[in-house]
Motif scaffolding. Structure first.
Motif, PDB file in Angstrom:
ATOM      1  N   ALA A   1       4.442   5.508   3.066  1.00 33.82           N
ATOM      2  CA  ALA A   1       3.556   4.446   2.573  1.00 33.82           C
ATOM      3  C   ALA A   1       2.592   3.994   3.672  1.00 33.82           C
ATOM      4  O   ALA A   1       1.400   3.794   3.411  1.00 33.82           O
ATOM      5  N   LEU A   2       3.078   3.865   4.897  1.00 34.67           N
ATOM      6  CA  LEU A   2       2.201   3.480   6.000  1.00 34.67           C
ATOM      7  C   LEU A   2       1.136   4.535   6.256  1.00 34.67           C
ATOM      8  O   LEU A   2      -0.021   4.205   6.523  1.00 34.67           O
ATOM      9  N   ALA A   3       1.504   5.803   6.181  1.00 36.00           N
ATOM     10  CA  ALA A   3       0.531   6.874   6.404  1.00 36.00           C
ATOM     11  C   ALA A   3      -0.547   6.865   5.322  1.00 36.00           C
ATOM     12  O   ALA A   3      -1.744   7.019   5.618  1.00 36.00           O
ATOM     13  N   LEU A   4      -0.151   6.664   4.079  1.00 37.77           N
ATOM     14  CA  LEU A   4      -1.140   6.616   2.990  1.00 37.77           C
ATOM     15  C   LEU A   4      -2.040   5.391   3.105  1.00 37.77           C
ATOM     16  O   LEU A   4      -3.246   5.473   2.846  1.00 37.77           O
ATOM     17  N   GLU A   5      -1.457   4.267   3.498  1.00 43.58           N
ATOM     18  CA  GLU A   5      -2.275   3.069   3.722  1.00 43.58           C
ATOM     19  C   GLU A   5      -3.311   3.323   4.806  1.00 43.58           C
ATOM     20  O   GLU A   5      -4.470   2.925   4.684  1.00 43.58           O
ATOM     21  N   GLY A   6      -2.878   3.969   5.880  1.00 44.42           N
ATOM     22  CA  GLY A   6      -3.800   4.274   6.966  1.00 44.42           C
ATOM     23  C   GLY A   6      -4.935   5.166   6.528  1.00 44.42           C
ATOM     24  O   GLY A   6      -6.095   4.963   6.907  1.00 44.42           O
ATOM     25  N   ALA A   7      -4.626   6.159   5.699  1.00 42.01           N
ATOM     26  CA  ALA A   7      -5.670   7.071   5.223  1.00 42.01           C
ATOM     27  C   ALA A   7      -6.680   6.336   4.339  1.00 42.01           C
ATOM     28  O   ALA A   7      -7.893   6.502   4.494  1.00 42.01           O
ATOM     29  N   ILE A   8      -6.193   5.516   3.443  1.00 45.77           N
ATOM     30  CA  ILE A   8      -7.090   4.792   2.540  1.00 45.77           C
ATOM     31  C   ILE A   8      -7.954   3.802   3.307  1.00 45.77           C
ATOM     32  O   ILE A   8      -9.167   3.716   3.116  1.00 45.77           O
ATOM     33  N   ALA A   9      -7.323   3.047   4.218  1.00 44.91           N
ATOM     34  CA  ALA A   9      -8.083   2.068   4.994  1.00 44.91           C
ATOM     35  C   ALA A   9      -9.059   2.749   5.935  1.00 44.91           C
ATOM     36  O   ALA A   9     -10.181   2.268   6.136  1.00 44.91           O
TER      37      ALA A   9
END
Length: 150
Positions: A127-135
């Motif tokens: 979830a943190l990795a996906l958040e980082g990609a989106i942001a």
């Protein structure tokens, strides 16, 4: 790949994770702080994407790498706090409490306790990795220019 941008984003995430793992908090705010800790990928990805410059794709790549690094550290610390009683303080106590409220069947916890803990921690890291990609993609410096006067 601008590694300084990735390092800056990962540093933001590591700072937040370190604070969440070491700063004792009052009981009233631990769960809220734990859930807020799940959003550190957004901050790190934004910093990495903004410093990388370029298009949204460049920001997405940089945010993903920074978020992946932060996600691995987050998952490792979360797994450790779930499997070593008394090691959690502050925000991780709140996360562990929130996870303990999930209604897993008792036979599943008895048979696969540590594996289940690793799976939940890994999902948090993803979830943190996906958040980082989106942001990071949202922070890319793709500019929208105003129309030329005619």
């Amino acid at each position: 790949m601008r590694w300084t941008a990735v390092a800056a984003g990962a540093l933001v995430e590591l700072f937040a994770i370190a604070l969440g793992a070491t700063v004792p908090l009052p009981l009233d705010v631990r769960v809220t702080a734990g859930l807020a800790l799940l959003t550190v990928g957004i901050a790190g990805g934004y910093v990495a994407g903004r410093l990388a410059g370029g298009t949204w794709k460049t920001g997405l790549r940089h945010g993903l790498v920074a978020g992946t690094f932060g996600g691995v550290v987050f998952a490792t610390v979360l797994y450790y706090t779930m499997t070593h009683p008394g090691s959690e303080v502050g925000a991780y106590w709140g996360l562990n409490f929130a996870i303990s409220r999930i209604d897993f069947p008792p036979w599943l916890v008895d048979r696969y306790g540590r594996t289940l803990a690793a799976l939940v921690a890994a999902l948090g890291g993803v979830a943190l990795a996906l958040e980082g990609a989106i942001a990071g993609g949202a922070a890319g410096t793709a500019r929208v220019e105003p129309p030329e006067p005619t």
